[in-house]
Design a protein around this motif. Structure first.
Motif, PDB file in Angstrom:
ATOM      1  N   MET A 209       0.520  -1.489  -0.037  1.00 47.05           N
ATOM      2  CA  MET A 209       0.080  -0.409  -0.037  1.00 47.05           C
ATOM      3  C   MET A 209       0.897   1.301   0.063  1.00 47.05           C
ATOM      4  O   MET A 209       0.178   2.256  -0.350  1.00 47.05           O
ATOM      5  N   SER A 210       1.959   1.210  -0.125  1.00 50.23           N
ATOM      6  CA  SER A 210       3.215   2.276   0.195  1.00 50.23           C
ATOM      7  C   SER A 210       4.289   1.713   0.024  1.00 50.23           C
ATOM      8  O   SER A 210       5.315   1.073   0.350  1.00 50.23           O
ATOM      9  N   GLU A 211       5.219   3.418  -0.235  1.00 53.53           N
ATOM     10  CA  GLU A 211       5.958   2.729  -0.960  1.00 53.53           C
ATOM     11  C   GLU A 211       7.179   2.841   0.897  1.00 53.53           C
ATOM     12  O   GLU A 211       8.489   2.566   0.681  1.00 53.53           O
ATOM     13  N   GLU A 212       6.955   3.110   1.821  1.00 53.54           N
ATOM     14  CA  GLU A 212       7.747   3.415   2.957  1.00 53.54           C
ATOM     15  C   GLU A 212       7.619   1.707   4.400  1.00 53.54           C
ATOM     16  O   GLU A 212       7.603   1.897   4.950  1.00 53.54           O
ATOM     17  N   LEU A 213       6.331   1.347   3.546  1.00 51.51           N
ATOM     18  CA  LEU A 213       6.311  -0.085   4.249  1.00 51.51           C
ATOM     19  C   LEU A 213       6.863  -0.952   3.445  1.00 51.51           C
ATOM     20  O   LEU A 213       7.865  -0.877   2.330  1.00 51.51           O
TER      21      LEU A 213
ATOM     22  N   ALA B 125       7.907  -6.914   1.085  1.00 55.03           N
ATOM     23  CA  ALA B 125       7.294  -7.637   1.228  1.00 55.03           C
ATOM     24  C   ALA B 125       5.780  -7.819   2.349  1.00 55.03           C
ATOM     25  O   ALA B 125       5.865  -8.059   3.633  1.00 55.03           O
ATOM     26  N   SER B 126       5.397  -6.937   1.345  1.00 62.51           N
ATOM     27  CA  SER B 126       3.995  -6.435   2.980  1.00 62.51           C
ATOM     28  C   SER B 126       2.979  -6.528   1.463  1.00 62.51           C
ATOM     29  O   SER B 126       2.904  -6.547   0.650  1.00 62.51           O
ATOM     30  N   ARG B 127       1.566  -6.432   2.098  1.00 64.88           N
ATOM     31  CA  ARG B 127       0.485  -6.274   2.043  1.00 64.88           C
ATOM     32  C   ARG B 127      -0.588  -5.722   2.787  1.00 64.88           C
ATOM     33  O   ARG B 127      -0.514  -5.798   4.228  1.00 64.88           O
ATOM     34  N   GLY B 128      -1.311  -4.687   2.312  1.00 63.50           N
ATOM     35  CA  GLY B 128      -2.065  -3.861   2.930  1.00 63.50           C
ATOM     36  C   GLY B 128      -1.577  -2.716   4.092  1.00 63.50           C
ATOM     37  O   GLY B 128      -0.987  -2.829   3.659  1.00 63.50           O
ATOM     38  N   GLY B 129      -2.647  -2.483   4.928  1.00 56.83           N
ATOM     39  CA  GLY B 129      -2.267  -1.841   6.078  1.00 56.83           C
ATOM     40  C   GLY B 129      -1.809  -0.449   5.371  1.00 56.83           C
ATOM     41  O   GLY B 129      -2.568  -0.082   5.037  1.00 56.83           O
ATOM     42  N   GLY B 130      -1.072  -0.020   6.513  1.00 55.12           N
ATOM     43  CA  GLY B 130      -0.990   1.378   6.697  1.00 55.12           C
ATOM     44  C   GLY B 130       0.350   2.656   7.043  1.00 55.12           C
ATOM     45  O   GLY B 130       0.275   1.871   7.794  1.00 55.12           O
TER      46      GLY B 130
ATOM     47  N   MET C 200       1.238  -0.210  10.099  1.00 61.19           N
ATOM     48  CA  MET C 200       1.253  -1.632   9.800  1.00 61.19           C
ATOM     49  C   MET C 200       0.848  -2.178   9.122  1.00 61.19           C
ATOM     50  O   MET C 200      -0.118  -1.971   8.391  1.00 61.19           O
ATOM     51  N   ALA C 201       1.447  -3.426   8.279  1.00 61.82           N
ATOM     52  CA  ALA C 201       1.304  -4.545   7.390  1.00 61.82           C
ATOM     53  C   ALA C 201       0.779  -5.767   7.652  1.00 61.82           C
ATOM     54  O   ALA C 201       2.284  -5.576   8.564  1.00 61.82           O
ATOM     55  N   PHE C 202       0.712  -6.399   6.894  1.00 64.38           N
ATOM     56  CA  PHE C 202       0.838  -7.947   6.502  1.00 64.38           C
ATOM     57  C   PHE C 202       1.939  -8.280   6.029  1.00 64.38           C
ATOM     58  O   PHE C 202       2.101  -8.198   4.599  1.00 64.38           O
ATOM     59  N   ARG C 203       2.924  -9.559   6.482  1.00 65.55           N
ATOM     60  CA  ARG C 203       3.607  -9.685   5.572  1.00 65.55           C
ATOM     61  C   ARG C 203       2.727 -11.007   4.748  1.00 65.55           C
ATOM     62  O   ARG C 203       2.676 -12.022   5.006  1.00 65.55           O
ATOM     63  N   ARG C 204       3.800 -11.157   3.504  1.00 71.39           N
ATOM     64  CA  ARG C 204       3.530 -11.974   2.472  1.00 71.39           C
ATOM     65  C   ARG C 204       4.217 -12.703   2.360  1.00 71.39           C
ATOM     66  O   ARG C 204       5.518 -12.930   3.477  1.00 71.39           O
ATOM     67  N   GLU C 205       3.651 -13.907   2.083  1.00 76.21           N
ATOM     68  CA  GLU C 205       5.074 -15.082   1.541  1.00 76.21           C
ATOM     69  C   GLU C 205       5.094 -14.893  -0.021  1.00 76.21           C
ATOM     70  O   GLU C 205       3.897 -15.420  -0.362  1.00 76.21           O
ATOM     71  N   LEU C 206       6.266 -15.310  -0.067  1.00 73.53           N
ATOM     72  CA  LEU C 206       7.218 -15.336  -1.541  1.00 73.53           C
ATOM     73  C   LEU C 206       6.881 -16.332  -2.270  1.00 73.53           C
ATOM     74  O   LEU C 206       7.518 -17.024  -1.370  1.00 73.53           O
ATOM     75  N   ALA C 207       6.150 -16.768  -3.667  1.00 72.11           N
ATOM     76  CA  ALA C 207       6.709 -18.028  -4.263  1.00 72.11           C
ATOM     77  C   ALA C 207       8.285 -18.256  -4.353  1.00 72.11           C
ATOM     78  O   ALA C 207       8.412 -17.277  -4.868  1.00 72.11           O
TER      79      ALA C 207
ATOM     80  N   ARG D  51      -7.672 -10.707   6.318  1.00 69.67           N
ATOM     81  CA  ARG D  51      -7.389  -9.798   6.649  1.00 69.67           C
ATOM     82  C   ARG D  51      -6.964  -8.380   6.123  1.00 69.67           C
ATOM     83  O   ARG D  51      -5.732  -8.795   6.155  1.00 69.67           O
ATOM     84  N   ASP D  52      -7.181  -7.158   6.835  1.00 71.89           N
ATOM     85  CA  ASP D  52      -6.483  -6.304   6.845  1.00 71.89           C
ATOM     86  C   ASP D  52      -7.050  -5.288   7.473  1.00 71.89           C
ATOM     87  O   ASP D  52      -7.586  -5.117   8.693  1.00 71.89           O
ATOM     88  N   VAL D  53      -5.753  -3.991   7.604  1.00 72.66           N
ATOM     89  CA  VAL D  53      -6.185  -2.887   8.479  1.00 72.66           C
ATOM     90  C   VAL D  53      -6.769  -1.882   8.307  1.00 72.66           C
ATOM     91  O   VAL D  53      -6.832  -1.624   6.401  1.00 72.66           O
TER      92      VAL D  53
END
Length: 823
Positions: free
Chosen positions: A231-235, A238-243, A292-299, A356-358
Motif C-alpha cells: 500500500m505504500s513505498e514506506e512499507l 514483502a507486505s500487503r495491505g495496511g498503512g 502496520m502491514a501484513f507480511r507476505r510469503e513469496l513464491a 484480513r486487512d488494517v
C-alpha cells in the motif's frame, strides 16, 4: 464630378499610360519593384482601425475593449500598454481578427507584430516597471514550511489554518491573501500550539491519534484484489495491505499502537473486540512514521519487484482460522510481529475464511514517560543554558535574537526584540521558569507581523512611484518563497548581509543551488500542483459503477506520475517541450495496467520508456490531467479544451454567458455522443463563438475516458477524434493535437513563463511584464527550451529584482493581542 465618373476617368488614364509604356518598351525589361513602405505608427493605427475597431469601439466594446483612443505614437510613449499588449497577443496567436472576418495579409500581420513587439520591448527596457508593491501575507503552506525550517519541527501545521483564497490560479497572490480578526485568532492559537510542541515542556496527557487506512474492494485488471497489494513505498516490499501514519510524540515513552482489522470483503462487520490488536512500543520524543502491514510469503519463482500473497492461490481452510503475521513498524523498522487469525464470516454469509486487512491505526499514549526528552526542536531553540538567574536575560536575548534573525529574514535590533522579550519576561515572572518564558517568546515571534508578512523596505527619502533595486535581504526572501515556499537558509542570509546576493552571477548560482535542494519539492507541490490542477485530483469522485477499477492507489499513482514528471524536468534541466510530447513517463504496475502497458511490475514508481503506439507521451496522455478535466461519470470536451487553452497556451476563452443550458445526453430517444451533444449546443450562436476554439482540442482527447483509460467507443458509437481549428487546420486525435502544440512551441513557452512568473511574483502579470516574458521565452528557445533557463530568466528579470515605491505608503499596523499569547 461624381464618384463613378472619377473612377472611369482614372481607369482611362491608366490605360493610356500602359499603352504609352508598351510603345516605348518600358515594360519589356521589368523595372525593380519599389521597396515596401516601412511599417510605422501610422500603419499600425490604420491596421487597428481597419481590422479591429469595427467591434472594439466605444459603442460595441467587444470583449470589454475599445481601441478608439489608440494612436500610432502610443508605443513610443508607453500609453495604453495593456490594450497594445492585448492586441499583440491576439494577433500573434492568430485569434484576431476572427477567421470569419476580413484578414490582413500575412506580410502585414508579421510587420505589425514586429513593430508593436519591438516598440513595447524598447520602451520596457528604458522604463522598467516592476508593478505595484503589495504587502503579502505568508499563505498557510508557506507558514507551515517556515515553522518547519525555523524550529526543526517535523509537524505540518497547514491543516490547522483555513484554506487560502486563490487569484490568477495560485494561492500565493498578495491581493487575495487578506487578514481578518478571525484569521489572526487562528494564527495566535497555532503559534501557541507550535511553541508547546517545539519546546516540549508540558507533560503531555494521554491522547489518541487516529489514521484511517483507505480500503478498496476493487479488483485490479490482473484480477487480484486491490487490498493484497503493497500500500505504500514506506512499507516493507514483502507486505500487503495496511498503512502508515506520521505521528509526533510530545515526549519519549511507551505508546500503544492499535490496529482495527476487518475482512477484505464487502460484508463489513461491526467493530468487535476481536477486531482490535495492540502492541506497546517505545518512542523517543519527536516525529515518527508508524505503520502496520501484513507480511507476505513469496513464491520461490517470484522476483522482489513482483510480490503477491500466496493466499491468493492457496485456499484457506474453513474449519479453523489461519494465523497471519502482522508487522508493527516504527520509522521503517519492524519492532514486533502480531499473529492475527484470518477472518471467519458468520454462518449466514458463508463458511469461509478471508485474509484480513488494517482499517485504522491508532497511537495512544504516552502510557509512561522515560528517557531523555530531547528533540531537534529543543536543540534548535535552546542554544544556551543559563547557569544562574543573573544569566537568564542575556541567554533569552541570544535565543530570541537568533530565532528572530531567521524568522524575520534579516538582522534584528532592539526594537524587533522588545515585544519578544516582553512576552518572555511576563511568562518568566508568572511561572518562575526560564524555559516557559522562552516558550512565550517563541509564540510571540510566530505571530509577529515581521514573520507573517513579506514586508519589503524602500530607501530613505525614496520618491513615491520611483523604482529601485530590491534590497538583498528582500531578494533572499523572494527567492526562498519562490523556490522553497519557505524561509531563506543561512547561505542566503549571509550573502544578503554581505550585500552580494543582488549580483547576477551570484543570484543565478543560488537559484540553481536551491533547485538541487530537497526543499525545491515545494515547486512541484505548489506551483505544478496548481498550474496543472493536481490539487483537484483528491476531489474527483469517479462513478464506481462505471469505473470500478478506480481506487485510492490508482489516484495516488496518477498524481505521482505527473509530480515525478515535473520534478524530473526540474532536476535534470529538461526541455519544456517534454510537457507537450515525450518518449517517457513514470509508472508503477497499478498505473501501467490502467494504461494497458505490460512489463512494469511492483508498486514503486519508475521512469518508463514509452512506445509511441501507446499515445501517452507528455502531459495530455497522463491520467491525472485527463481525470481532473472530466466529470465523475463522463468526459468533458469543453473542460479539456479550456484546460489546454488556459494552461498550455495562456489563451483562455471568455467566461460563459449566464444561464448556459446543460448539454443534452439524449435526443428523440437516442443516446448522444459527446460530439453530437456539442453540435446541438453550438446551434446557439452565442455558444458557438467560444466553443469553436475549445471543442476541437477536447475532441482530440476523446479516446480517453473520464479516468484516463483508452477507449474506442462512446454512447455505443465509434469515437471520431478528428477536429478542425478555426483557421481550417485539420488534425486527428492526441498525436495530431501534439503536432499542433509543438508547432506553437513559442506560444507555449511564453505561456509557461507567464504562469511561473505569476507564481514567483505573487501577483498577476501586467503589461510591463510582457516584454520580459517574451525575452525570457526567447532565451529558453535558444537554449533548447530548458526549464532552468526559464527559471533563471525570471529570477534575473526586472520584475523580480526591482521594486516600485508605493504612491501612498501604508504603514504596517497589524498588532497581535499580547494578552492571548500565553501558550
Amino acid at each position: 464630378m461624381g464618384r463613378i465618373g472619377a473612377k472611369h476617368l482614372a481607369r482611362a488614364s491608366l490605360a493610356v499610360s500602359l499603352l504609352a509604356m508598351l510603345a516605348t518598351g518600358a515594360l519589356r525589361s521589368a523595372a525593380p519593384s519599389p521597396a515596401p513602405k516601412p511599417f510605422d505608427g501610422k500603419s499600425a493605427e490604420a491596421m487597428v482601425g481597419d481590422y479591429c475597431a469595427s467591434c472594439h469601439n466605444d459603442i460595441d466594446q467587444a470583449g470589454s475593449l475599445s481601441f478608439d483612443d489608440l494612436r500610432g505614437g502610443d508605443i513610443a510613449a508607453g500609453r495604453h500598454a495593456e490594450s497594445w499588449e492585448a492586441i499583440l497577443r491576439k494577433v500573434v496567436q492568430d485569434e484576431m481578427p476572427p477567421h470569419t472576418k476580413r484578414q490582413p495579409s500575412p506580410e502585414m500581420r508579421a510587420a505589425f507584430v514586429r513593430w508593436v513587439a519591438s516598440g513595447r520591448d524598447a520602451f520596457a527596457a528604458a522604463h522598467p516597471d516592476p508593478g505595484k508593491a503589495t504587502l503579502r501575507r505568508l499563505n498557510r503552506v508557506e507558514y507551515a514550511a517556515a515553522v518547519r525550517d525555523l524550529l526543526a519541527l517535523d509537524v505540518d501545521v497547514a491543516r490547522d489554518l483555513p484554506q487560502d483564497n486563490s487569484g490568477y490560479g495560485f494561492d500565493n497572490i498578495a491581493d487575495v491573501l487578506s487578514v481578518s480578526p478571525t484569521l489572526v485568532e487562528r494564527y495566535v492559537s497555532v503559534a501557541g500550539k507550535v511553541a508547546r510542541l517545539a519546546t516540549g515542556l508540558d507533560r503531555p496527557r494521554a491522547s489518541v491519534a487516529s489514521y484511517i487506512v483507505s480500503k478498496d474492494g476493487s479488483i485490479m485488471n490482473s484480477g487480484r484484489p486491490a487490498y493484497n497489494e503493497r500500500m505504500s513505498e514506506e512499507l516493507p516490499p514483502a507486505s500487503r495491505g495496511g498503512g502508515i501514519m506520521r505521528f509526533y510524540a510530545r515526549a519519549g515513552g511507551d505508546y500503544d499502537v492499535v490496529g482495527w482489522l476487518n475482512a477484505n470483503t464487502n460484508n463489513e462487520s461491526d467493530r468487535l473486540p476481536q477486531d482490535r490488536v495492540s502492541a506497546r512500543v517505545k518512542l523517543s520524543a519527536g516525529a515518527h512514521r508508524i505503520g502496520m502491514a501484513f507480511r507476505r510469503e513469496l513464491a520461490p519463482d517470484e522476483s522482489v519487484q513482483f510480490l503477491r500473497n500466496n493466499l491468493d492461490e492457496v485456499p484457506l481452510p474453513v474449519d479453523k482460522p489461519v494465523m497471519l503475521p502482522l508487522d508493527v513498524l516504527v520509522d521503517g523498522r519492524r519492532v514486533t510481529t502480531l499473529q492475527v487469525p484470518s477472518y471467519r464470516l458468520s454462518d449466514r454469509y458463508a463458511q469461509q475464511n478471508f485474509p484480513r486487512d488494517v482499517m485504522e491505526i491508532d497511537v495512544a499514549g504516552p502510557a509512561a514517560i522515560h528517557g531523555p526528552q530531547d528533540t531537534p526542536s529543543r536543540r534548535r531553540i535552546f542554544t544556551c543554558r543559563p547557569a544562574s538567574s543573573a544569566q537568564e536575560e542575556a541567554c533569552a536575548r541570544q535565543i530570541l535574537s537568533s530565532l528572530a534573525r531567521h524568522a524575520y529574514r534579516r538582522n534584528v535590533g532592539a526594537e524587533d526584540l522588545a515585544p519578544l522579550l516582553r512576552a518572555y519576561g511576563k511568562e518568566r515572572a508568572a511561572t518562575g521558569q526560564f524555559e516557559r518564558g522562552i516558550e512565550a517568546g517563541v509564540a510571540a515571534l510566530l505571530v509577529s507581523p515581521h514573520f507573517l508578512f513579506q514586508a519589503e523596505s524602500d530607501p530613505a527619502g525614496a520618491v513615491p512611484g520611483s523604482v529601485h533595486p530590491v534590497s538583498d535581504r528582500d531578494l533572499a526572501t523572494r527567492l526562498a518563497l519562490f523556490l522553497w515556499s519557505s524561509l531563506p537558509d543561512e547561505t542566503l542570509l549571509r550573502l544578503a548581509e554581505k550585500r552580494q546576493l543582488h549580483r547576477s552571477e551570484i543570484l543565478s548560482a543560488q537559484a540553481m543551488r536551491m533547485l538541487d535542494d530537497p526543499r525545491a519539492k515545494a515547486l512541484t507541490q505548489h506551483f505544478a500542483g496548481q498550474w496543472l490542477y493536481l490539487r483537484n485530483l483528491d476531489q474527483q469522485r469517479p462513478d464506481t459503477d462505471l469505473f470500478p477499477q478506480f481506487d485510492t492507489r490508482l489516484r495516488s499513482a496518477m498524481a505521482a506520475e505527473t509530480e515525478l514528471f515535473f520534478a524530473h524536468l526540474v532536476t535534470t534541466n529538461g526541455s519544456l517541450l517534454d510537457f507537450l510530447s515525450s518518449d517517457y513517463t513514470f509508472l508503477n504496475q497499478r498505473l501501467a495496467e490502467h494504461y494497458g502497458i505490460t512489463g512494469v511490475r511492483g508498486t514503486a514508481m519508475r521512469k518508463v520508456t514509452l512506445d509511441p503506439r501507446w499515445g501517452r507521451g507528455g502531459l495530455l496522455g497522463q491520467a491525472s490531467i485527463l481525470t481532473v478535466t472530466s466529470y465523475g461519470n463522463h468526459t468533458s470536451v469543453v473542460k479539456r479544451g479550456k484546460w489546454v487553452l488556459e494552461n498550455l497556451l495562456a489563451s483562455p476563452p471568455p467566461p460563459p454567458p449566464p444561464d448556459v443550458p446543460a448539454l443534452k445526453a439524449s435526443h428523440e430517444g437516442k443516446l448522444l455522443s459527446a460530439r453530437e451533444q456539442l453540435e446541438l449546443h453550438r446551434a446557439d450562436p452565442a455558444c458557438a463563438a467560444c466553443h469553436v476554439r475549445m471543442d476541437p482540442i477536447g475532441f482530440a482527447m476523446e479516446n480517453f475516458d473520464a479516468i484516463g483509460a483508452h477507449r474506442q467507443q462512446d454512447a455505443g458509437q465509434l469515437i471520431d477524434a478528428s477536429a478542425s481549428l478555426p483557421d481550417g487546420t485539420r488534425f486527428t486525435g492526441l498525436p495530431g493535437l501534439r503536432g499542433i502544440l509543438l508547432a506553437r512551441k513559442d506560444q507555449f513557452t511564453q505561456a509557461f513563463t507567464e504562469k511561473l512568473m505569476t507564481y514567483a511574483l505573487g501577483r498577476g502579470v501586467i503589461a510591463a511584464d510582457r516584454p520580459q516574458i517574451r525575452a525570457i521565452a526567447r532565451m529558453g528557445a535558444a537554449d533548447h527550451f530548458r526549464i532552468r533557463t526559464i527559471i533563471r530568466g525570471i529570477v534575473l528579470s526586472d520584475a523580480f529584482r526591482l521594486r516600485k515605491v508605493p504612491v501612498s505608503a501604508a504603514r504596517m499596523t497589524l498588532t497581535m493581542p499580547e494578552g492571548k499569547l500565553r501558550p
